[in-house]
Each structure stands twice: as C-alpha cells, then as structure tokens.
Design a protein around this motif. Structure first.
Motif, PDB file in Angstrom:
ATOM      1  N   THR A  12       3.398  -7.348  -0.271  1.00  0.00           N
ATOM      2  CA  THR A  12       2.610  -8.433  -0.890  1.00  0.00           C
ATOM      3  C   THR A  12       1.349  -8.775  -0.093  1.00  0.00           C
ATOM      4  O   THR A  12       0.339  -9.160  -0.678  1.00  0.00           O
ATOM      5  N   ARG A  13       1.410  -8.619   1.235  1.00  0.00           N
ATOM      6  CA  ARG A  13       0.249  -9.013   2.033  1.00  0.00           C
ATOM      7  C   ARG A  13      -0.897  -8.000   1.929  1.00  0.00           C
ATOM      8  O   ARG A  13      -1.987  -8.257   2.403  1.00  0.00           O
ATOM      9  N   LEU A  14      -0.612  -6.860   1.328  1.00  0.00           N
ATOM     10  CA  LEU A  14      -1.692  -5.865   1.147  1.00  0.00           C
ATOM     11  C   LEU A  14      -2.112  -5.731  -0.314  1.00  0.00           C
ATOM     12  O   LEU A  14      -2.747  -4.768  -0.710  1.00  0.00           O
ATOM     13  N   PRO A  22       2.678   2.226  -2.778  1.00  0.00           N
ATOM     14  CA  PRO A  22       3.460   1.553  -1.740  1.00  0.00           C
ATOM     15  C   PRO A  22       2.771   1.641  -0.378  1.00  0.00           C
ATOM     16  O   PRO A  22       2.005   2.583  -0.127  1.00  0.00           O
ATOM     17  N   LYS A  23       3.090   0.647   0.446  1.00  0.00           N
ATOM     18  CA  LYS A  23       2.496   0.587   1.798  1.00  0.00           C
ATOM     19  C   LYS A  23       2.662   1.908   2.546  1.00  0.00           C
ATOM     20  O   LYS A  23       1.769   2.370   3.234  1.00  0.00           O
ATOM     21  N   ALA A  24       3.838   2.521   2.389  1.00  0.00           N
ATOM     22  CA  ALA A  24       4.136   3.730   3.166  1.00  0.00           C
ATOM     23  C   ALA A  24       3.223   4.893   2.812  1.00  0.00           C
ATOM     24  O   ALA A  24       3.171   5.878   3.533  1.00  0.00           O
ATOM     25  N   GLY A 108       9.117   1.177   7.413  1.00  0.00           N
ATOM     26  CA  GLY A 108       8.201   2.234   6.971  1.00  0.00           C
ATOM     27  C   GLY A 108       6.734   1.895   7.056  1.00  0.00           C
ATOM     28  O   GLY A 108       5.908   2.622   6.531  1.00  0.00           O
ATOM     29  N   ASP A 109       6.375   0.793   7.698  1.00  0.00           N
ATOM     30  CA  ASP A 109       4.960   0.400   7.698  1.00  0.00           C
ATOM     31  C   ASP A 109       4.380   0.372   9.108  1.00  0.00           C
ATOM     32  O   ASP A 109       3.544  -0.454   9.423  1.00  0.00           O
ATOM     33  N   LEU A 110       4.849   1.304   9.939  1.00  0.00           N
ATOM     34  CA  LEU A 110       4.454   1.277  11.348  1.00  0.00           C
ATOM     35  C   LEU A 110       3.827   2.566  11.821  1.00  0.00           C
ATOM     36  O   LEU A 110       4.219   3.645  11.379  1.00  0.00           O
ATOM     37  N   ILE A 218       1.718  -0.548  15.933  1.00  0.00           N
ATOM     38  CA  ILE A 218       1.061  -1.460  14.986  1.00  0.00           C
ATOM     39  C   ILE A 218       1.742  -1.393  13.618  1.00  0.00           C
ATOM     40  O   ILE A 218       2.170  -0.341  13.163  1.00  0.00           O
ATOM     41  N   ASP A 219       1.903  -2.582  13.019  1.00  0.00           N
ATOM     42  CA  ASP A 219       2.473  -2.730  11.679  1.00  0.00           C
ATOM     43  C   ASP A 219       1.272  -2.915  10.745  1.00  0.00           C
ATOM     44  O   ASP A 219       0.448  -3.793  10.978  1.00  0.00           O
ATOM     45  N   ILE A 220       1.158  -2.094   9.714  1.00  0.00           N
ATOM     46  CA  ILE A 220      -0.053  -2.135   8.874  1.00  0.00           C
ATOM     47  C   ILE A 220      -0.018  -3.264   7.841  1.00  0.00           C
ATOM     48  O   ILE A 220      -0.877  -3.334   6.963  1.00  0.00           O
TER      49      ILE A 220
HETATM   50 MG    MG Z   1       5.965  -5.020   8.169  1.00  0.00          MG
END
Ligand code: MG
Ligand code: GDD
Length: 349
Positions: A12-14, A22-24, A108-110, A218-220
């Motif tokens: 949601t933050r992206l 998806p973020k990944a 999965g967002d790192l 870092i978490d994107i």
């Molecule tokens: Mg995260």
C-alpha cells in the motif's frame, strides 16, 4: 535447504505503482527485486524456494519469466478472501516445508547483504525456535524492534513501537530462521502476524534469538526507500556509460536496452532508465527511476520521481520530488506536478 519468501502483501505504501505490479517485481537497477533475491538464495546454498503469494502476485511473477537460478520453485497461495499475514502463509506451506530441518524465511521487499549461512549457523548453535537477523537503524519505530537479554536471546519483541518508546535500535531485518517446532505456534487457515503474535510469545517462552548483521540492508516499502535502494545499488554496481556527444550522463546512471535520449539532455546523477525508455531533447532527469517503455517529451524536467511503465510525460512538463506517475498514465504538455503528487494508472492529466 529451503526458504520461503513472503510476497503476498498489498504494497500500500508504494501505490499507485503497486496497483499494477507487486512490490517484489519492482525493478532495482533494471532487474526485478525477486530476481536479485533468487540469485542471492542460490549463491547462499538454498535449493528450494517457496513463494508465499496471492493470486495476483502469482500471475505477475509467471508473466515475468524470471531465471530460476537452478532453484526448485513452488508457489503457496493465500486463500483469495483471507490474506494470511506474515505467519499464516508459513503454516499454509507446512507440508511443502516439511519437518526435517530449520528453514529460512524472507520478507520479499528487501535488498540485503546478510549471509544466510551465518544466521543458520547461529540458529543451529542455540535452543531457539526462531533466530532473527537483527540490523541496527537510526529510526527503529517503523520496524519490529528487539530487546536483547544477556547474549543473543531476545527478551521482548515489539512491532512498530511508537517513536521514543523503542527499547533498542536493533530491528527485525525481515530474514529469519525457524525450526519446524514453529508450526505448533501458528493456527491453520487464518491471518496470523509473525511479528505481533508469534515472536512476542516466543520471546516470553525464551525461545527467540537474534543474530546481529551489518552491511547493506534496505526495505523498499516506501517511495523514498525504493529510490534510495536504486541509488545504493547504482553506486555499487552500475557500469560507466560510454560518453555521448549528443547528451550527458552524470554518473551513476543505468540505461536499459533500447533507451533513446535526445540532444542536450542531461541524465543523472542517480537515475535509472528502463528498457526502451525514450527521452526527448533538452530533458533533465535526476534522482529518479523511469520504468520500461516510458516516454519523456522535449524540455521536461524530472527530479526525484518515479515514472511508471509505458507512462507518457509530455513536453515542457515538470515532475517534482516524491511524485509518482503510474503505469500508462499521461501527463500532458506543460503540466507541472508539485511535490508528492501521484497520478493513477492510465489516468490523463
Ligand atoms: Mg516491508
Ligand atoms: N503471503 C503473504 N500474505 N505475504 C504477506 C502478507 C499476506 O497477507 N502480508 C504481508 N506479506 C509480505 C509482504 O509482501 C512483505 O514482503 C512482507 O510480508 C513484510 O510485509 P510488509 O508489509 O513489508 O511489512 P513491514 O515492512 O511493514 O514490516 C516487516 O518488515 C520489517 C523489515 O523490513 C516486519 O517484519 C518488521 O518486523 C520488519 O522490521
């Protein structure tokens, strides 16, 4: 060795970029984040990977045709009506994971340099049911925070404590090792939070341990973090671009295949242009990521922004810091976007 990657969140933050991917699968210096992760897992001795996904994420991953890097890859799907949180998907994958040996869990967002073998080693030495990689950060309030007892045992785990109340600066780096005993701690077929339910209980029972890590992490999760991730990797891995008499590249810059840049344009520093991006004449783009197939018109300025796939930014436009132009959106000639404006997918403004 098996690893499960949690990639069924909604990102949601992206938004609005996560409305369409998806973020990944966000590109980090022109390579999908999940591809970076699979490569690192394969190098770290993992042989089998379980992707804990929702239906849409699975669809997008299949479309991408990622390289499997020699890994055996299986999907484990959250039920359509019930996203299972961060622990539920682990219980759901119990049969695939099995009870033979400890396994690795990754958010999965790192992007990280964490050594998987070191944390596995540390887990094997103790009596832990879970061993969490702990990374030190300046502002722990955005993360899960661990308070250590003597040695490496975690006596308290608090997810996103209010600012000023954090017991330490050591956060859950989103990489942990679990013993099969963990399955007894997670109920079946419901949303369960690892960080808010399972870790605090394990801490109380003295079965939660930490393993401190350093290096790149870092978490994107938020737009500024995503930009920062690209910047950090650009600095460490981008090749220098050949000099052009037509346009200027202020390194570090990464240009995907088939990029075309018009005369007098200045790209960079800290900028990634995806595959087949077309940039007009006299354009300035810096501190930004432009996804594949986007087009930027003549005399336009893009600063600190994210431009989605096949988006179009017209001539003499200005896209300011923190702006997100989502996939297929169209910003017409002369439009000026002030800071932190988001344009929805396929929207014309
Ligand atoms: Mg995260
Ligand atoms: N399958 C599935 N189902 N995956 C999920 C679900 C779900 O319902 N919800 C979240 N995930 C996945 C996300 O896709 C992401 O990769 C991972 O779980 C973590 O979720 P985030 O939403 O990114 O959490 P966070 O960043 O706020 O916090 C987490 O990560 C921090 C480190 O970056 C927590 O684990 C914190 O404790 C940690 O410090």
């Amino acid at each position: 060795m098996k690893a499960i990657i949690l990639i069924g969140g909604f990102g949601t933050r992206l938004r609005p970029l996560t409305c369409t991917r998806p973020k990944a699968l966000f590109p980090i210096v022109n390579k999908p984040l999940l591809q970076w992760t699979l490569e690192k897992l394969a190098q770290g001795g993992v042989t089998e990977v379980i992707l804990a996904v929702n239906k849409l994420t699975k669809f997008h991953i299949k479309q991408q045709r990622l390289s499997k890097c020699g890994l055996k890859i299986k999907f484990s799907l959250d039920p359509p009506k019930t996203p299972l949180g961060t622990a539920g998907p682990i219980k759901k994958a119990e049969k695939i994971i099995g009870h033979d040996e400890p396994f690795l869990v990754l958010n999965g967002d790192l992007i990280t340099e964490i050594s998987y073998s070191e944390i596995l080693q540390s887990h094997a030495e103790g009596k832990a049911v879970a061993t969490i990689a702990l990374h030190e950060v300046e502002d722990p309030s955005r993360y899960g925070v661990a308070e250590l007892a003597d040695g490496n045992r975690i006596k308290r785990f608090i997810e996103k404590p209010p600012k000023g109340t954090e017991p330490s600066k050591l956060i859950n780096a989103g990489v942990y090792v679990l013993s099969p005993k963990i399955f007894e701690y997670i109920p079946t077929d419901k949303a369960v939070s690892m960080e808010r339910e399972v870790f605090p209980r394990l801490a109380e029972e003295k079965k939660l341990y930490g393993h401190q890590v350093c290096g790149l992490w870092i978490d994107i999760g938020k737009p500024e973090d995503y930009l920062q991730t690209n910047k950090m990797l650009l600095e460490s891995c981008a090749d220098k671009n050949p000099k052009s008499s037509k346009f200027e590249c202020k390194e570090p810059v990464a240009l995907g295949k088939g990029v075309s840049i018009g005369e007098k344009s200045v790209i960079g520093p800290c900028t990634v242009l995806g595959k087949n991006v077309t940039v007009g004449r006299n354009v300035q783009i810096r501190d930004s990521v432009v996804f594949e197939d986007a087009k930027i018109g003549d005399d336009t300025v893009v600063v600190g922004a994210l431009i989605g796939e096949a988006a179009y930014v017209g001539k003499k436009a200005r896209i300011s810091e923190g702006c997100i132009v989502a996939d297929h959106a169209k910003v017409k000639d002369g439009a000026k976007l002030h800071e932190k404006v988001s344009v929805c997918p396929a929207k014309e403004i």
